[in-house]
Design a protein around this motif. Structure first.
Motif, PDB file in Angstrom:
ATOM      1  N   THR A 106      35.961  30.454 -16.368  1.00 48.76           N
ATOM      2  CA  THR A 106      35.356  31.950 -15.374  1.00 48.76           C
ATOM      3  C   THR A 106      37.158  32.214 -14.768  1.00 48.76           C
ATOM      4  OG1 THR A 106      33.705  31.887 -14.998  1.00 48.76           O
ATOM      5  CG2 THR A 106      34.180  33.107 -14.013  1.00 48.76           C
ATOM      6  N   ARG A 109      40.186  32.327 -17.057  1.00 43.94           N
ATOM      7  CA  ARG A 109      39.708  34.094 -17.892  1.00 43.94           C
ATOM      8  C   ARG A 109      40.283  35.123 -16.817  1.00 43.94           C
ATOM      9  NH1 ARG A 109      38.242  36.842 -22.217  1.00 43.94           N
ATOM     10  NH2 ARG A 109      36.463  35.640 -22.229  1.00 43.94           N
ATOM     11  N   LEU A 113      43.425  37.522 -17.177  1.00 48.45           N
ATOM     12  CA  LEU A 113      43.569  38.965 -16.447  1.00 48.45           C
ATOM     13  C   LEU A 113      44.137  39.555 -15.590  1.00 48.45           C
ATOM     14  CD1 LEU A 113      39.177  39.243 -17.023  1.00 48.45           C
ATOM     15  CD2 LEU A 113      41.055  40.014 -18.227  1.00 48.45           C
ATOM     16  N   TYR A 124      35.371  42.993 -14.296  1.00 52.25           N
ATOM     17  CA  TYR A 124      35.029  41.398 -14.452  1.00 52.25           C
ATOM     18  C   TYR A 124      35.151  40.476 -13.003  1.00 52.25           C
ATOM     19  CZ  TYR A 124      35.323  36.774 -16.354  1.00 52.25           C
ATOM     20  OH  TYR A 124      34.517  35.286 -16.947  1.00 52.25           O
ATOM     21  N   ASP A 518      34.502  43.116 -26.931  1.00 47.97           N
ATOM     22  CA  ASP A 518      34.995  42.039 -26.578  1.00 47.97           C
ATOM     23  C   ASP A 518      35.193  42.164 -24.863  1.00 47.97           C
ATOM     24  OD1 ASP A 518      36.385  41.138 -28.243  1.00 47.97           O
ATOM     25  OD2 ASP A 518      38.680  42.220 -27.798  1.00 47.97           O
ATOM     26  N   MET A 522      33.045  38.799 -22.930  1.00 46.69           N
ATOM     27  CA  MET A 522      33.216  38.431 -21.434  1.00 46.69           C
ATOM     28  C   MET A 522      32.502  38.146 -20.758  1.00 46.69           C
ATOM     29  SD  MET A 522      36.880  40.196 -19.664  1.00 46.69           S
ATOM     30  CE  MET A 522      34.783  41.912 -19.804  1.00 46.69           C
ATOM     31  N   GLU A 525      30.070  35.056 -20.181  1.00 45.73           N
ATOM     32  CA  GLU A 525      30.339  34.003 -19.734  1.00 45.73           C
ATOM     33  C   GLU A 525      30.026  33.712 -18.513  1.00 45.73           C
ATOM     34  OE1 GLU A 525      34.491  33.704 -21.671  1.00 45.73           O
ATOM     35  OE2 GLU A 525      34.453  34.564 -19.513  1.00 45.73           O
TER      36      GLU A 525
END
Length: 529
Positions: A106, A109, A113, A124, A518, A522, A525
Motif C-alpha cells: 500500500t 502504491r 501515485l 486511494y 484499474d 487498486m 488491495e
C-alpha cells in the motif's frame, strides 16, 4: 542568538531574507542554532547563518529531525539529542502513534501515485485513511507537498499522518495550515503567536464544544493588539455550530469599529431566524418593499423614496456597502438602489416567504422595473452566498449554473439537477456544461446518475464531435475518477454497442472502462488491510 528561539527552519530562513533586505545595521540577523561564524560582524554572522540554512533547505525543508534540533524549542520531555551540548535547545517530538503501519504494498502504491500526481490519489488516500493504519514517515513530505494544491485531500491525509503529521506540519510554514484538519489539534495551538494556528484550533474546537469555543473568543476579545482581520476570523469561525446562544456576542460585534468584523457578524446573525437582528431586518423589508405580479412579470418596488440609512440601519449593515471601495460607497449612498441591495443582502431569505412567491418566481423580477430588479438580483445573490441557502441556490442554478451556487446545493439537489440537465437535455450546451455540473455531485457518483449518462449517449451522438464526446465522458477525467468501478462492464458494453457505427468514439469508452478496472484492482488491495 536568535530572539525567537522557537522559530521553525522555514521561519528562520524568512527572517534571514528580511534581515538581508533591510541591512544588518538595522536588524540583528537570526542565528541558525549553535552555529556562529568566527570573528565577526553582524554581516558575517548573517552570511554564516544563510550558508547553514541553505544546506538545510537543499537537504529538504521537510521538517526533518535535524531542522527540529537546529531551531527547536526547549522541552524537558523530549530528552537530549545525541551529541548536543548540555543545556542546548531540544525539539519536542511528535506524540506516539500506536497504529500499525500501512502494508508495504500500500505504501508503495501511495508513493507511485504521489510521484506521478495521479488523479486516482485522492480516492486511494481516502480509502487508505479508513484502514486505521498510519503512513510511513518518509511518505509524509511528498504527500504534504501534494496537499498544498489540493484542499480536498487534507482531512484524509492528516488522518493517515496522525500526530506525526501534526508535528511535521508545524515545522514548515507552507504546511502549517494543515493542522486545522488534524483529528485532534494540539490545544497549545490556541496559545500560538500565529493567528492561523489559533483560528485552525478554534474552528476544530468549535465543532467539538461550541460553548467553550465561544468562551475562548470572548476571553481573547478583550486582549490588546488583536487585529481586525483576526477578530473577523474569530467571528467567522463561530459559523461552525452556530446557535441562538451565540446571538448576544454577535449582536455586540455589530458595534465593533472594524467594518470587516461587523460584516461577519451581520452574515451570521442573518442565519439565526429568531435573532433580534433578523426580526429588525424582516420588519424593514416588509415595511419598505412591496411585491406585485403582473402577468408573467414580478415587480419589486420600494414603498417610499430612500435618501440615506439611519443610524440604526447603518448599525445593521445597511449602507455599509459590502463590495465597494470607500469612494464607491460614498457615491452609492446617494442611490436608492444601493440602499435596497444592502437591505436584501442582510435580510434572512426566509422573510420573502411573506410575499407568497417561491425563490424561482421572485427571480423572474426583470428589467421591467429597471433598477429595482437589478438591486434585487444582486441582493438575493449576496444573501444566498452569505447564508448558504440551498433552496435559493437551486433557483439561481436554474438561471445560470455558476460554480459558487452549485457549491451550495445539497447532494440530493445536485443529483436532481444533473439528471434533469445532463441526462435528459439534448443540446450541445449540456455537453459543455457537464464538467461543471458533474464536479458538484457526491462521490462516488450514484448508480442512477451513471446509468443516465450511459443511456443518454444515443441522444448526444448524432450532433456531437469527437471532442464533444471526449469532453462528455472524459469530463476532465471526472468519470474516470468518480464513476464507481462496478460500472466498468456497463461502459464496455456501451462501447461495443456503438463500435460499428462510431469506432473512434467507442475508443473513449474503452479507455474509461480500463480506468475503472484499474481503480477496482487498486482499491481491492486495501480490502485485506
Amino acid at each position: 542568538m536568535n530572539e525567537a528561539s522557537n522559530q521553525t527552519g522555514s521561519e528562520v530562513w524568512q527572517d534571514l531574507v528580511s534581515t538581508a533586505l533591510v541591512g544588518t545595521d538595522r536588524r540583528t540577523p537570526p542565528a541558525a542554532g549553535e552555529f556562529a561564524a568566527p570573528g565577526d560582524s553582524p554581516a558575517a554572522a548573517l552570511l554564516s547563518s544563510a550558508a547553514l540554512m541553505s544546506a538545510w533547505r537543499r537537504a529538504g525543508n521537510a521538517g526533518s529531525a535535524y531542522s527540529a534540533e537546529l531551531v527547536g524549542e526547549q522541552s524537558g520531555q523530549a530528552g537530549q539529542a545525541a551529541g548536543a551540548p548540555e543545556g542546548a535547545p531540544v525539539a519536542k517530538s511528535a506524540a506516539v502513534d500506536a497504529r500499525p503501519l500501512l502494508p508495504t504494498a500500500t505504501s508503495a502504491r501511495l508513493t507511485a501515485l504521489v510521484a506521478s500526481r495521479s488523479e486516482a490519489l485522492p480516492e486511494y488516500l481516502g480509502a487508505a485513511a479508513k484502514t486505521g493504519c498510519r503512513a510511513p514517515a518518509e511518505l509524509l513530505p511528498p504527500l504534504f507537498d501534494y496537499a498544498r494544491g489540493s484542499i480536498a485531500v487534507r482531512a484524509d491525509l492528516m488522518k493517515l499522518a496522525g500526530p506525526r503529521g501534526t508535528w511535521l506540519a508545524k515545522q514548515n510554514q507552507q504546511w502549517s495550515t494543515f493542522t486545522r484538519f488534524a483529528a485532534a489539534p494540539d490545544p497549545e495551538a490556541w496559545l500560538s503567536d500565529k493567528p492561523h494556528e489559533r483560528i485552525g484550533y478554534l474552528t476544530w474546537f468549535r465543532g467539538k464544544d461550541p460553548a467553550s469555543a465561544r468562551a475562548l473568543v470572548e476571553e481573547a476579545w478583550t486582549q490588546t493588539g488583536l487585529s481586525a482581520e483576526t477578530r473577523a476570523a474569530y467571528v467567522e469561525a463561530l459559523a461552525v455550530g452556530l446557535g441562538p446562544e451565540d446571538e448576544p456576542f454577535l449582536e455586540a460585534a455589530l458595534d465593533d469599529k472594524s467594518r470587516q468584523v461587523r460584516a461577519e457578524a451581520v452574515r451570521l446573525l442573518a442565519t439565526l431566524p429568531s435573532s433580534r437582528f433578523a426580526e429588525r431586518m424582516t420588519a424593514r423589508l416588509h415595511e419598505r418593499v412591496q411585491v406585485a405580479v403582473e402577468g408573467t412579470a414580478v415587480l419589486v418596488t420600494l414603498t417610499e423614496e430612500i435618501t440615506a440609512a439611519t443610524e440604526d440601519q447603518a448599525r445593521d449593515g445597511i449602507g455599509e456597502g459590502w463590495v465597494q471601495t470607500e469612494e464607491e460607497r460614498r457615491l452609492a449612498r446617494m442611490q436608492p438602489s444601493y440602499w435596497l441591495e444592502d437591505l436584501i443582502a442582510s435580510t434572512p431569505l426566509a422573510a420573502w416567504e411573506h410575499y407568497g412567491l417561491s425563490p424561482a418566481e421572485l427571480l423572474r423580477a426583470t428589467a421591467a422595473n429597471r433598477w429595482e430588479a437589478n438591486s434585487c438580483h444582486r441582493g438575493w445573490r449576496s444573501a444566498t452566498l452569505r447564508q448558504r441557502e440551498s433552496r435559493w441556490a437551486e433557483a439561481f442554478c436554474a438561471v445560470n449554473a455558476a460554480t459558487d451556487m452549485l457549491e451550495l446545493l445539497s447532494d440530493e439537489a445536485a443529483e436532481r439537477w444533473c439528471l434533469s440537465v445532463v441526462a435528459s437535455h439534448r443540446s450541445q450546451c449540456s455537453i459543455h456544461s457537464a464538467p461543471i455540473i458533474l464536479s458538484r455531485l457526491g462521490r462516488p457518483w450514484s448508480d442512477p446518475v451513471c446509468q443516465a449518462l450511459l443511456d443518454s449517449i444515443p441522444a448526444y451522438l448524432p450532433n456531437a464531435t469527437r471532442n464533444d464526446v471526449a469532453r462528455f465522458f472524459g469530463m476532465d477525467n471526472l468519470a474516470g475518477r468518480w464513476m464507481p468501478p462496478s460500472f466498468a462492464d456497463a461502459v464496455a458494453a456501451k462501447a461495443d454497442q456503438i463500435r460499428a457505427e462510431l469506432p473512434l468514439w467507442a475508443e473513449d469508452l474503452d479507455d474509461l472502462a480500463a480506468m475503472l478496472r484499474d481503480r477496482a484492482l487498486m482499491l481491492a488491495e486495501l480490502d485485506s488491510v
